[in-house]
Design a protein around this motif. Sequence first.
Motif, mmCIF file in Angstrom:
data_model
loop_
_atom_site.group_PDB
_atom_site.id
_atom_site.type_symbol
_atom_site.label_atom_id
_atom_site.label_comp_id
_atom_site.label_asym_id
_atom_site.label_seq_id
_atom_site.Cartn_x
_atom_site.Cartn_y
_atom_site.Cartn_z
ATOM 1 N N LEU A 174 0.977 -1.134 0.049
ATOM 2 C CA LEU A 174 0.184 0.016 0.123
ATOM 3 C C LEU A 174 0.902 1.368 -0.020
ATOM 4 O O LEU A 174 0.457 2.364 -0.533
ATOM 5 N N LEU A 175 2.054 1.196 0.533
ATOM 6 C CA LEU A 175 2.987 2.527 0.619
ATOM 7 C C LEU A 175 3.448 2.937 -0.732
ATOM 8 O O LEU A 175 3.592 4.011 -1.241
ATOM 9 N N THR A 176 4.095 1.640 -1.576
ATOM 10 C CA THR A 176 4.631 1.969 -2.746
ATOM 11 C C THR A 176 3.484 1.915 -3.920
ATOM 12 O O THR A 176 3.721 2.220 -4.976
ATOM 13 N N ASN A 177 2.378 1.505 -3.598
ATOM 14 C CA ASN A 177 1.434 1.361 -4.622
ATOM 15 C C ASN A 177 1.709 0.169 -5.527
ATOM 16 O O ASN A 177 1.153 0.706 -6.828
ATOM 17 N N MET A 178 2.285 -0.563 -5.407
ATOM 18 C CA MET A 178 2.606 -1.759 -6.256
ATOM 19 C C MET A 178 1.992 -3.065 -5.884
ATOM 20 O O MET A 178 1.901 -3.317 -4.659
ATOM 21 N N VAL A 179 1.855 -3.903 -6.790
ATOM 22 C CA VAL A 179 1.083 -5.293 -6.539
ATOM 23 C C VAL A 179 1.962 -6.252 -7.243
ATOM 24 O O VAL A 179 2.288 -6.131 -8.493
ATOM 25 N N ASN B 242 1.825 -1.465 -11.143
ATOM 26 C CA ASN B 242 1.198 -0.508 -10.557
ATOM 27 C C ASN B 242 -0.255 -0.659 -10.194
ATOM 28 O O ASN B 242 -1.050 -0.989 -10.866
ATOM 29 N N ALA B 243 -0.714 -0.208 -8.837
ATOM 30 C CA ALA B 243 -1.934 -0.406 -8.411
ATOM 31 C C ALA B 243 -3.149 0.330 -9.143
ATOM 32 O O ALA B 243 -4.238 -0.134 -9.328
ATOM 33 N N LYS B 244 -2.709 1.321 -9.747
ATOM 34 C CA LYS B 244 -3.599 2.111 -10.604
ATOM 35 C C LYS B 244 -3.988 1.553 -11.775
ATOM 36 O O LYS B 244 -5.019 2.037 -12.246
ATOM 37 N N ARG B 245 -3.521 0.502 -12.308
ATOM 38 C CA ARG B 245 -3.908 -0.018 -13.500
ATOM 39 C C ARG B 245 -4.993 -1.106 -13.309
ATOM 40 O O ARG B 245 -5.649 -1.750 -14.167
ATOM 41 N N PHE B 246 -5.355 -1.378 -12.180
ATOM 42 C CA PHE B 246 -6.477 -2.586 -11.556
ATOM 43 C C PHE B 246 -7.617 -1.651 -11.537
ATOM 44 O O PHE B 246 -7.793 -0.517 -10.834
ATOM 45 N N TYR B 247 -8.921 -2.401 -11.956
ATOM 46 C CA TYR B 247 -10.114 -1.722 -11.672
ATOM 47 C C TYR B 247 -11.230 -2.967 -11.767
ATOM 48 O O TYR B 247 -11.028 -3.971 -12.076
#
Length: 308
Positions: A275-280, A293-298
């Motif tokens: 959650l800190l680095t926003n990486m999965v 990158n977590a932003k790519r998930f939806y």
Amino acid sequence: MSDLFVDNIEENEAENLAALEDNDIEILEEENLIFDYPLFQLKLDYSSETIYAKMPNNSKIEIGSFVVIPTRYGKDLAKVMGQVQKPVGIKQSDIVTIERKVTKEDLKKRDELIQKEKDAFPIFKEKVAAHKLDMKLITTHFLFEEPKALFFFSSDNRVDFRELVKDSVSIFKMRIELRQIGVRDEARITGGLGVCGRPFCCHSVSDKLRPVSIKMAKDQNLSLNSMKISGQCGRLLCCLSYEYDWYNETRKKLPQEGLNIHYDGTNFKITEVNLLTNMVKMFGDDGRLLEVNAKRFYLDNNNRWKIN
């Protein structure tokens, strides 16, 4: 959960972790405070306890000044820390009314009482030793507006201090009140530096924190190692409590560890969500290990996680 999270749990660690939780602290229900007056945060110097108070007639008070307020032990001096916009961890009934500002004579009396407290500390410790009581004296305090002395101590057991009180009254010639406190209260009073190198949260930030639980450490994906998630007081770190809400809300917006997801023609399993680095991190059936990158998930229309 990640492999690192699991591997750090020792065989007998579950029993050790249970002892770190705040099972002896009352959980207060959330209450929406409604107030139409300036609210101030005050601090009792001798115990580092924070108190919320209102000033009658909306009079101005300066930060760092002292005021007289009612406390659970009697009328006493408190230091003004500043005005509060969003009070945390209190109920409407916890708000007190400031009785008055201090005078030069009050400050002089305060200095005299502080000296008396320093003189009383070793005398009281001698009496504890003479009565052979299993108790550790933490601090002593003389109330400002009445002849009453408070002695705070810690002990692993219940202590019969009736004879000690009688002996102390004959020496100090005033009312004596002994208070047994827990390890968190002891840390709040004495202060110190945490593992982060900063002053204890309970001593320098706020003592109005909710009880800390192992679930908070799990939800923050921390190693369940008692040495790593406990403070000098021997209980779970205070910071787990006030950081918990952020972790809890942020995790709801991301896929969970262990989830299977189809990507680039292969089935992947999510192994770690940072959650800190926003990486999965994901491990695929074809042997690939990807960090996305977590932003790519939806979530799609069927409420299933996808990657764009």
